[in-house]
Design a protein around this motif. Structure first.
Motif, PDB file in Angstrom:
ATOM      1  N   ASP A 110       0.852  -1.191   0.000  1.00 49.20           N
ATOM      2  CA  ASP A 110       0.000   0.000   0.000  1.00 49.20           C
ATOM      3  C   ASP A 110       0.889   1.242   0.000  1.00 49.20           C
ATOM      4  OD1 ASP A 110      -1.757   2.062   0.475  1.00 49.20           O
ATOM      5  OD2 ASP A 110      -2.768   1.099   2.165  1.00 49.20           O
ATOM      6  N   PRO A 111       0.837   2.078  -1.046  1.00 47.70           N
ATOM      7  CA  PRO A 111       1.677   3.276  -1.082  1.00 47.70           C
ATOM      8  C   PRO A 111       1.398   4.251   0.059  1.00 47.70           C
ATOM      9  CG  PRO A 111       0.848   2.769  -3.268  1.00 47.70           C
ATOM     10  CD  PRO A 111       0.098   1.892  -2.311  1.00 47.70           C
ATOM     11  N   ALA A 112       0.234   4.154   0.677  1.00 46.63           N
ATOM     12  CA  ALA A 112      -0.090   5.029   1.809  1.00 46.63           C
ATOM     13  C   ALA A 112       0.638   4.620   3.078  1.00 46.63           C
ATOM     14  CB  ALA A 112      -1.598   5.038   2.055  1.00 46.63           C
ATOM     15  N   GLY A 113       1.337   3.473   3.040  1.00 50.08           N
ATOM     16  CA  GLY A 113       2.097   3.016   4.197  1.00 50.08           C
ATOM     17  C   GLY A 113       1.530   1.746   4.778  1.00 50.08           C
ATOM     18  N   GLY A 114       2.410   0.950   5.385  1.00 50.23           N
ATOM     19  CA  GLY A 114       1.987  -0.302   5.986  1.00 50.23           C
ATOM     20  C   GLY A 114       1.565  -0.122   7.437  1.00 50.23           C
ATOM     21  N   THR A 115       0.696  -1.009   7.901  1.00 52.38           N
ATOM     22  CA  THR A 115       0.206  -0.942   9.281  1.00 52.38           C
ATOM     23  C   THR A 115       0.510  -2.208  10.086  1.00 52.38           C
ATOM     24  OG1 THR A 115      -1.968  -1.784   8.604  1.00 52.38           O
ATOM     25  CG2 THR A 115      -1.677   0.610   8.627  1.00 52.38           C
ATOM     26  N   ILE A 116       0.928  -3.272   9.417  1.00 53.93           N
ATOM     27  CA  ILE A 116       1.136  -4.546  10.110  1.00 53.93           C
ATOM     28  C   ILE A 116       2.332  -4.475  11.043  1.00 53.93           C
ATOM     29  CG2 ILE A 116       1.655  -6.993   9.788  1.00 53.93           C
ATOM     30  CD1 ILE A 116       0.133  -6.864   7.152  1.00 53.93           C
ATOM     31  N   ARG A 117       3.357  -3.755  10.646  1.00 53.91           N
ATOM     32  CA  ARG A 117       4.570  -3.633  11.455  1.00 53.91           C
ATOM     33  C   ARG A 117       4.236  -3.074  12.849  1.00 53.91           C
ATOM     34  NH1 ARG A 117       9.749  -2.457   9.001  1.00 53.91           N
ATOM     35  NH2 ARG A 117       8.542  -1.846   7.164  1.00 53.91           N
ATOM     36  N   ALA A 118       3.471  -1.991  12.880  1.00 53.68           N
ATOM     37  CA  ALA A 118       3.140  -1.341  14.154  1.00 53.68           C
ATOM     38  C   ALA A 118       1.929  -1.966  14.828  1.00 53.68           C
ATOM     39  CB  ALA A 118       2.890   0.150  13.935  1.00 53.68           C
ATOM     40  N   GLY A 119       1.122  -2.730  14.068  1.00 57.20           N
ATOM     41  CA  GLY A 119      -0.086  -3.328  14.612  1.00 57.20           C
ATOM     42  C   GLY A 119       0.105  -4.768  15.018  1.00 57.20           C
ATOM     43  N   PHE A 120      -0.142  -5.694  14.115  1.00 57.75           N
ATOM     44  CA  PHE A 120      -0.086  -7.119  14.409  1.00 57.75           C
ATOM     45  C   PHE A 120       1.273  -7.546  14.965  1.00 57.75           C
ATOM     46  CE2 PHE A 120       0.591 -11.542  12.807  1.00 57.75           C
ATOM     47  CZ  PHE A 120      -0.338 -12.175  13.628  1.00 57.75           C
ATOM     48  N   LEU A 121       2.355  -6.988  14.401  1.00 57.46           N
ATOM     49  CA  LEU A 121       3.701  -7.384  14.839  1.00 57.46           C
ATOM     50  C   LEU A 121       4.232  -6.548  15.999  1.00 57.46           C
ATOM     51  CD1 LEU A 121       5.398  -8.130  11.403  1.00 57.46           C
ATOM     52  CD2 LEU A 121       4.363  -9.740  13.013  1.00 57.46           C
ATOM     53  N   LYS A 122       3.454  -5.590  16.482  1.00 52.05           N
ATOM     54  CA  LYS A 122       3.802  -4.805  17.673  1.00 52.05           C
ATOM     55  C   LYS A 122       5.216  -4.230  17.601  1.00 52.05           C
ATOM     56  CE  LYS A 122       0.207  -4.869  20.407  1.00 52.05           C
ATOM     57  NZ  LYS A 122      -0.455  -3.598  20.789  1.00 52.05           N
ATOM     58  N   SER A 123       5.563  -3.697  16.426  1.00 52.37           N
ATOM     59  CA  SER A 123       6.849  -3.012  16.217  1.00 52.37           C
ATOM     60  C   SER A 123       8.058  -3.921  16.448  1.00 52.37           C
ATOM     61  CB  SER A 123       6.950  -1.772  17.113  1.00 52.37           C
ATOM     62  OG  SER A 123       5.913  -0.855  16.812  1.00 52.37           O
ATOM     63  N   SER A 124       7.870  -5.240  16.293  1.00 52.62           N
ATOM     64  CA  SER A 124       9.004  -6.155  16.425  1.00 52.62           C
ATOM     65  C   SER A 124       9.896  -6.134  15.190  1.00 52.62           C
ATOM     66  CB  SER A 124       8.501  -7.582  16.678  1.00 52.62           C
ATOM     67  OG  SER A 124       7.693  -8.034  15.611  1.00 52.62           O
ATOM     68  N   VAL A 125       9.392  -5.566  14.099  1.00 55.84           N
ATOM     69  CA  VAL A 125      10.164  -5.455  12.861  1.00 55.84           C
ATOM     70  C   VAL A 125      10.635  -4.012  12.720  1.00 55.84           C
ATOM     71  CG1 VAL A 125      10.163  -5.793  10.367  1.00 55.84           C
ATOM     72  CG2 VAL A 125       8.708  -7.223  11.818  1.00 55.84           C
ATOM     73  N   THR A 126      11.927  -3.817  12.615  1.00 54.47           N
ATOM     74  CA  THR A 126      12.467  -2.462  12.499  1.00 54.47           C
ATOM     75  C   THR A 126      12.323  -1.945  11.081  1.00 54.47           C
ATOM     76  OG1 THR A 126      14.707  -3.144  11.866  1.00 54.47           O
ATOM     77  CG2 THR A 126      14.187  -3.107  14.238  1.00 54.47           C
ATOM     78  N   ALA A 127      12.591  -0.667  10.895  1.00 51.92           N
ATOM     79  CA  ALA A 127      12.535  -0.050   9.566  1.00 51.92           C
ATOM     80  C   ALA A 127      13.628  -0.578   8.648  1.00 51.92           C
ATOM     81  CB  ALA A 127      12.661   1.466   9.700  1.00 51.92           C
ATOM     82  N   GLY A 128      14.561  -1.370   9.202  1.00 50.48           N
ATOM     83  CA  GLY A 128      15.605  -1.968   8.378  1.00 50.48           C
ATOM     84  C   GLY A 128      15.086  -3.082   7.480  1.00 50.48           C
ATOM     85  N   TYR A 129      13.860  -3.530   7.721  1.00 52.44           N
ATOM     86  CA  TYR A 129      13.228  -4.546   6.882  1.00 52.44           C
ATOM     87  C   TYR A 129      12.094  -3.909   6.079  1.00 52.44           C
ATOM     88  CZ  TYR A 129      15.454  -8.545   9.192  1.00 52.44           C
ATOM     89  OH  TYR A 129      16.358  -9.462   9.654  1.00 52.44           O
ATOM     90  N   GLY A 130      11.913  -4.394   4.872  1.00 52.98           N
ATOM     91  CA  GLY A 130      10.695  -4.022   4.181  1.00 52.98           C
ATOM     92  C   GLY A 130      10.828  -3.557   2.752  1.00 52.98           C
ATOM     93  N   LEU A 131       9.679  -3.190   2.243  1.00 49.51           N
ATOM     94  CA  LEU A 131       9.478  -2.868   0.838  1.00 49.51           C
ATOM     95  C   LEU A 131      10.412  -1.783   0.320  1.00 49.51           C
ATOM     96  CD1 LEU A 131       7.625  -3.204  -1.688  1.00 49.51           C
ATOM     97  CD2 LEU A 131       6.097  -1.516  -0.636  1.00 49.51           C
ATOM     98  N   TYR A 132      10.628  -0.744   1.102  1.00 51.60           N
ATOM     99  CA  TYR A 132      11.392   0.412   0.637  1.00 51.60           C
ATOM    100  C   TYR A 132      12.795   0.021   0.171  1.00 51.60           C
ATOM    101  CZ  TYR A 132      13.980   4.810   0.771  1.00 51.60           C
ATOM    102  OH  TYR A 132      14.778   5.874   0.450  1.00 51.60           O
ATOM    103  N   HIS A 133      13.397  -0.955   0.814  1.00 47.76           N
ATOM    104  CA  HIS A 133      14.777  -1.336   0.521  1.00 47.76           C
ATOM    105  C   HIS A 133      14.913  -2.049  -0.820  1.00 47.76           C
ATOM    106  CE1 HIS A 133      16.070  -0.213   4.569  1.00 47.76           C
ATOM    107  NE2 HIS A 133      14.905  -0.706   4.971  1.00 47.76           N
ATOM    108  N   LEU A 134      13.803  -2.483  -1.405  1.00 48.68           N
ATOM    109  CA  LEU A 134      13.875  -3.189  -2.673  1.00 48.68           C
ATOM    110  C   LEU A 134      14.128  -2.260  -3.861  1.00 48.68           C
ATOM    111  CD1 LEU A 134      11.024  -5.818  -2.290  1.00 48.68           C
ATOM    112  CD2 LEU A 134      13.381  -5.892  -1.474  1.00 48.68           C
ATOM    113  N   ALA A 135      13.812  -0.977  -3.697  1.00 46.16           N
ATOM    114  CA  ALA A 135      13.983  -0.034  -4.806  1.00 46.16           C
ATOM    115  C   ALA A 135      15.450   0.071  -5.212  1.00 46.16           C
ATOM    116  CB  ALA A 135      13.434   1.339  -4.415  1.00 46.16           C
ATOM    117  N   ALA A 136      16.338   0.187  -4.240  1.00 42.48           N
ATOM    118  CA  ALA A 136      17.765   0.296  -4.555  1.00 42.48           C
ATOM    119  C   ALA A 136      18.280  -0.990  -5.185  1.00 42.48           C
ATOM    120  CB  ALA A 136      18.557   0.624  -3.291  1.00 42.48           C
ATOM    121  N   ALA A 137      17.828  -2.136  -4.703  1.00 36.78           N
ATOM    122  CA  ALA A 137      18.276  -3.419  -5.246  1.00 36.78           C
ATOM    123  C   ALA A 137      17.826  -3.588  -6.694  1.00 36.78           C
ATOM    124  CB  ALA A 137      17.739  -4.562  -4.392  1.00 36.78           C
ATOM    125  N   GLU A 138      16.624  -3.140  -7.010  1.00 38.83           N
ATOM    126  CA  GLU A 138      16.110  -3.287  -8.376  1.00 38.83           C
ATOM    127  C   GLU A 138      16.967  -2.531  -9.374  1.00 38.83           C
ATOM    128  OE1 GLU A 138      14.227  -2.150 -11.973  1.00 38.83           O
ATOM    129  OE2 GLU A 138      14.445  -0.740 -10.281  1.00 38.83           O
TER     130      GLU A 138
END
Length: 291
Positions: A35-63
């Motif tokens: 969702d371009p508006a931002g994800g909610t699972i990280r802060a919701g279901f996963l209770k912030s156990s996943v840091t910003a070091g993981y996720g969709l944004y990092h794939l842009a540089a790799a591509e």
């Protein structure tokens, strides 16, 4: 296995539905929070156990390096949602302003997810959020258009309420046109009904002139857990939402198979550059989940 994109006209429970389908699938499964508006699972279901070091944004540089780099980055940024690692999450954006940088990443990411579904046997669900159109076409930044266009199934998530149906009517035709002219075909479009409201599946299908491919019950307690995390409710694994989500996942796989047979789609050519992602993901997927 199908790649299924979940979309909405406005807040209809897309993320909760996508989570339920992913967690309830009897096969290895992936939820990509795109969702371009931002994800909610990280802060919701996963209770912030996943840091910003993981996720969709990092794939842009790799591509920008190449397809193989994207595939390996994709595998590295998946987060397991169960102990066996059969259900995985690609966490979404932490900042909506990051969405513009992904515009050229979506087509290659779509290819990776299709290979994961076809060759590694994963159920792939994509949370694409709220649809946005510009001059009759899917917006290039506010909607991950290539992910929607290339999906095996596109589920417009609606509630059985007059308000939800009214909003859905405004996006059905432009979405159908988009899929017909630039995507996998208008017949890829179906409805996922959240049974909240007075209208039943046959009434929703008739009102929107679109088939209801699956339905999920209104289960506030389980939905609250999937939205906010914390302690799972008593009987969570046997909850109405998860029980019906298992059935829904099977119905979606069957619908995709029927569509593939009817359309006689050619087999997607194998891409040897994606061997890395397949090798790393099939190690835990082999055999599939049992619960």
């Amino acid at each position: 296995m199908p790649v299924t994109a979940l979309v909405s006209a406005k807040s209809s429970g897309v993320t909760t539905a996508a989570l339920a389908l992913t967690l309830a699938s009897q096969r290895a499964s992936l939820l990509a929070e795109c969702d371009p508006a931002g994800g909610t699972i990280r802060a919701g279901f996963l209770k912030s156990s996943v840091t910003a070091g993981y996720g969709l944004y990092h794939l842009a540089a790799a591509e920008r390096i190449g397809t193989e780099a994207l595939a390996n980055a994709f595998a590295s940024h998946l987060w397991p949602m169960d102990e066996a690692g059969h259900r995985k999450l690609l966490p979404g954006l932490t900042d909506p302003t990051q969405a513009a940088s992904l515009s050229r990443t979506w087509p290659a990411l779509s290819e990776v997810m299709h290979v994961l579904a076809a060759d590694a046997g994963h159920d792939v669900f994509i949370d694409t959020g709220r649809l946005a159109f510009e001059s009759g076409r899917l917006h290039a930044v506010l909607t991950p258009a290539p992910l929607v266009q290339q999906a095996d199934l596109v589920l417009l998530t609606v509630r059985g309420t007059e308000q939800s149906l009214t909003l859905a009517r405004h996006v059905i035709e432009p979405l159908r046109t988009e899929l017909d002219e630039r995507g996998a075909g208008a017949d890829a479009l179906g409805l996922l009904l959240i049974e909240d409201g007075p209208y039943r599946a046959h009434q929703v299908a008739e009102a929107l002139k679109t088939p209801v491919l699956a339905a999920l019950p209104w289960d506030p307690e389980t939905a609250a857990y999937l939205t906010g995390g914390g302690r799972p409710p008593r009987g969570y694994g046997r909850s109405p939402l998860l029980r019906h989500a298992r059935t829904a996942a099977e119905q979606l796989e069957a619908a995709s198979s029927r569509r593939r047979i009817q359309q006689q789609y050619p087999v997607r050519p194998a891409n040897p550059q994606l061997a890395g992602v397949l090798q790393r993901l099939t190690e835990t997927a082999r055999g599939g989940p049992r619960g």
